[in-house]
Design an enzyme around this catalytic site. Structure first.
Site, PDB file in Angstrom:
ATOM      1  N   ASP A 142       0.869  -1.180   0.000  1.00  0.00           N
ATOM      2  CA  ASP A 142       0.000   0.000   0.000  1.00  0.00           C
ATOM      3  C   ASP A 142       0.903   1.226   0.000  1.00  0.00           C
ATOM      4  OD1 ASP A 142      -2.301  -1.500   0.077  1.00  0.00           O
ATOM      5  OD2 ASP A 142      -2.547  -1.363   2.250  1.00  0.00           O
ATOM      6  N   ASP A 146     -14.094  -5.366  -1.514  1.00  0.00           N
ATOM      7  CA  ASP A 146     -13.980  -5.293  -0.062  1.00  0.00           C
ATOM      8  C   ASP A 146     -15.306  -5.653   0.588  1.00  0.00           C
ATOM      9  OD1 ASP A 146     -11.330  -4.302  -0.325  1.00  0.00           O
ATOM     10  OD2 ASP A 146     -12.072  -2.252  -0.557  1.00  0.00           O
TER      11      ASP A 146
END
Lengths: 259, 220
Positions: free
Chosen positions: A11, A130
């Site tokens: 990330d 998600d």
């Protein structure tokens, strides 16, 4: 013998790899190129690089970073974050990425999946999702609802239904990142991983919750995942790719070890 | 100089970086005049066969590539670049392809629900016969694959390496004359991929030592 893939996830915020729990409390872990190269040399099978603040900051993917990662590693990697259209996808692929991951964008504009698959082939288009557990079985019969914008927004859409639709549109792989399991190190959410792996004919990647090799084994065997994303436990040095693979071999899971 | 053929189908930069890492100069090119002059040719490709053939035709590259193979220029096809060296493919409702190698290209038929298409990931390749580009390479090696179609060579002996997926042992690499072709992504297969690419970059295009001999027939 096709092996199960282990995929470290980077990330990236403003050019630095960070790790937070549920997108908060982010800690600076270092330069993405150095970290990518280290995991590559340690035997990871693929990489995912998310430019996680690009979309929120209204800017395109950091292509310079993508190109530098591409020069540093000789394995495939996917790029996500900051993709708004097919032209953005083309630029990231030209910079050296193998696959483009779309998440919130695909929920808002599913046609992007078809456009990407048509232009570059399904193998280039990864759907990131998600899902979060929900009791609203009327809206979400699978018991999982899709969230977008980094878990911040619920959509009222069923995760399994969305996976099927995305594959019909041309998605070539699905990353199932459980909101509930993310950052917990208590193991992947095997239920939603398996539900999606059994619902679609394309490879499924388990994501969120890896704490040890046993969690990966469970994702591959009980969760029926083809690959698994690992982040925190690698970034903090709790384990290494090489050690995870050694442990998985002992458990009888087919993984690639260089001969 | 190594020419990496640019025909609007895929990830050319990765091939370039892999050659850079090994120290071989290369150029990404769609210019027939430049490709004709190259010492060796790498023909990569991802995407769909129909569009790829259209791009090759539009850029006037079909005869250039066939000519290079006939002249014995060391030639490496990768992934879709391997598939379209054969005569035809089932993809896009059936497409006639370059016909440099005898055989056709078929789609995987999943034999179990477990067999996901595309075949994506690291699979074990077993080398079936000796070849100059395999010198010093282990008899079985993991390489990275991403594909839904695979080549079925029309002549025994064309297959150089085999791998297994969806209940079939398929042609993971083929070789004939100055042509080597890999279904796997040699440029994205880590150190083992680099080792093989390095062997190709040093290869003189002959299957075994002896006088140079351009292929007598176009189709191997």
């Amino acid at each position: 013998m096709l092996t199960r893939r282990i995929i470290p996830c980077l990330d990236v915020i403003r050019g630095r790899v960070t790790k937070g729990v549920r997108f908060r409390n982010n800690v600076d872990l270092g330069d993405p190129v150095e970290i990518a190269r280290r995991y590559y040399e340690d035997g990871c099978d693929e990489l995912v690089v998310y430019d996680i603040t690009a979309s929120a900051e209204g800017r395109p993917t950091d292509l310079d970073m993508v190109a530098r990662v591409a020069r540093a590693v000789r394995i495939p990697f996917a790029v996500g974050g900051g993709i708004a259209d097919v032209a953005d996808m083309a630029r990231a692929l030209e910079a050296g990425a193998e696959k483009i991951s779309v998440n919130s964008l695909a929920v808002r504009r599913p046609g992007i999946i078809r456009e990407g698959a048509h232009a570059f082939g399904s193998q280039c288009v990864v759907l990131g999702m998600d899902p979060v557990r929900t009791d609203d079985r009327a809206a979400c019969p699978s018991g999982y609802e899709i969230t977008i914008r980094g878990f911040r927004e619920r959509t009222g859409r069923d995760a399994v239904e969305w996976a099927r639709q995305a594959v019909d549109l041309g998605a070539g792989e699905i990353v199932v990142n459980s909101v509930d399991a993310d950052g917990t190190r208590q193991g992947y959410d095997l239920t939603i991983t398996r539900l999606i792996a059994e619902a679609v004919p394309v490879p499924v990647v388990a994501s969120g919750g890896a704490g040890c090799a046993e969690h990966l084994r469970a994702a591959f065997v009980e969760g029926k995942a083809d690959a698994a994303i690992v982040a925190g436990i690698l970034h903090t040095g709790l384990t290494t790719i090489e050690r995870l693979k050694r442990e998985l071999v002992e458990m009888g899971v087919p993984v690639r070890v260089e001969t | 100089m190594i020419a990496i053929v640019d025909y609007g189908a895929g990830n050319l930069t990765s091939v370039r970086w892999a050659l850079d890492e090994l120290g071989y100069p290369s150029r990404i090119s769609s210019d027939p005049a430049e490709i004709v002059r190259a010492d060796r040719i790498i023909f990569p490709g991802v995407g769909a066969a129909g569009a790829a053939m259209r791009h090759l035709r539009d850029r006037g590259l079909i005869e250039i590539l066939r000519g290079a193979v006939a002249a014995g220029v060391p030639f490496l096809g990768i992934c879709l670049g391997m598939q379209i060296l054969f005569e035809r493919t089932e993809e896009d409702g059936g497409v006639e392809t370059l016909g440099v190698l005898a055989g056709d290209v078929r789609r995987f038929q999943p034999s179990y629900a477990r067999d996901k298409i595309p075949h994506m990931g690291w699979n074990l390749v077993r080398w079936l016969r000796p070849h100059p580009v395999l010198e010093g390479i282990s008899p079985t090696v993991f390489y990275y694959f991403v594909h839904s179609y695979y080549a079925c060579p029309g002549r025994p002996g064309l297959t150089l390496g085999a791998a297994e997926y969806a209940g079939v042992e398929f042609c993971a690499a083929a070789a004939c004359g100055s042509v080597v072709a890999t279904q796997f992504h040699i440029e994205k297969s880590g150190r083992p991929g680099l080792a093989l690419l390095d062997r190709f970059a040093r290869w003189d295009g002959r299957e075994r030592p002896g006088p140079a001999r351009p292929s007598e027939e176009r189709i191997c």
